[in-house]
Design a protein around this motif. Structure first.
Motif, short mmCIF file in Angstrom:
data_model
loop_
_atom_site.label_atom_id
_atom_site.label_comp_id
_atom_site.label_asym_id
_atom_site.label_seq_id
_atom_site.Cartn_x
_atom_site.Cartn_y
_atom_site.Cartn_z
N SER A 33 -22.81 67.60 23.17
CA SER A 33 -23.39 66.39 23.77
C SER A 33 -24.37 65.69 22.83
O SER A 33 -25.42 65.19 23.26
CB SER A 33 -24.09 66.73 25.09
N ASN A 73 -20.34 62.53 30.26
CA ASN A 73 -19.59 63.68 29.75
C ASN A 73 -18.08 63.49 29.86
O ASN A 73 -17.34 63.77 28.90
CB ASN A 73 -20.00 64.95 30.49
N ARG A 102 -16.89 61.23 27.17
CA ARG A 102 -16.90 61.88 25.85
C ARG A 102 -15.64 62.71 25.67
O ARG A 102 -14.99 62.67 24.62
CB ARG A 102 -18.14 62.77 25.70
#
Length: 213
Positions: free
Chosen positions: A110, A157, A160
């Motif tokens: 992250s 998230n 991503r």
């Protein structure tokens, strides 16, 4: 100052049609009105605000505009990816594979700032391999939007993860020297990302702006 206001507009902090008060912005940002005026002039040249005589400065960034900008980028960059698939060398495949590994590591951890930079390096490498200097110049006018969109999307998230899978797929098509597949995957990636960003920023205002490939 210019970059901060640009990101705020693209991120949806100011709504389309909202009037911008220079003095209030200066107070909010802790600066004088001079850098705010300079920033607004630049934003106007980028098409993100408009100035109306005797009325003031208004935000000019709608869901439709955001999608149109992305569709323009998709058209140009997918063609560049098609050409890159025909020209990519063995050494460039190795270089791009290393970049993919770095993107995977940043995705797993992250690391937002690293991931934004790696995303831009990835797309920039495809542009370089394609050798399409003219098409790359056509993309220059909206780099500010692309950058702000990446920051907003990659903070999520699921985005991503999805983005990384798509970048892997594009790379696989490039490495296989499959121009049609590389082009299709790049177009799909950009359009899907744009739709996600439009929904993220504009919510209900994005309804009815469907684009089917």
């Amino acid at each position: 100052m210019h970059e901060r206001l640009r990101r705020a507009i693209v991120a949806g902090s100011f709504r389309n049609g909202e009037r911008l008060n220079e003095r209030q912005l200066a107070e909010m940002l802790g600066v004088s009105t001079t850098p705010v005026k300079d920033a607004i002039r630049k934003l106007e040249s980028e098409g993100l605000v408009r100035t109306e005589a005797r009325r003031g400065v208004f935000v000019e960034f709608s869901a439709r505009q955001a999608l149109e900008m992305a569709l323009g980028r998709a058209a140009l960059e997918s063609v560049m990816t098609h050409i890159a698939a025909n020209h990519i060398s063995d050494s460039e495949i190795v270089e791009m594979a290393r970049l993919i590994d770095e993107m995977e590591h940043a995705t797993d951890h992250s690391a937002l700032e690293d991931l934004v930079n790696l995303n831009e390096a990835y797309h920039g490498m495809i542009h370089r391999i394609s050798g399409c200097a003219y098409l790359e110049r056509r993309l220059d006018g909206q780099r500010m939007y692309d950058h702000a969109q990446r920051i907003a999307l990659l903070a999520v998230n699921s985005e991503r993860r999805q983005g990384f899978v798509e970048h892997q797929g594009i790379f696989a098509a490039l490495a296989a020297h499959d121009p049609a597949l590389a082009e299709q995957r790049m177009r799909s990636h950009i359009v899907r990302s744009a739709k996600s960003h439009v929904r993220q920023v504009f919510g209900a205002d994005a309804e009815g702006l469907a684009y089917d490939e």
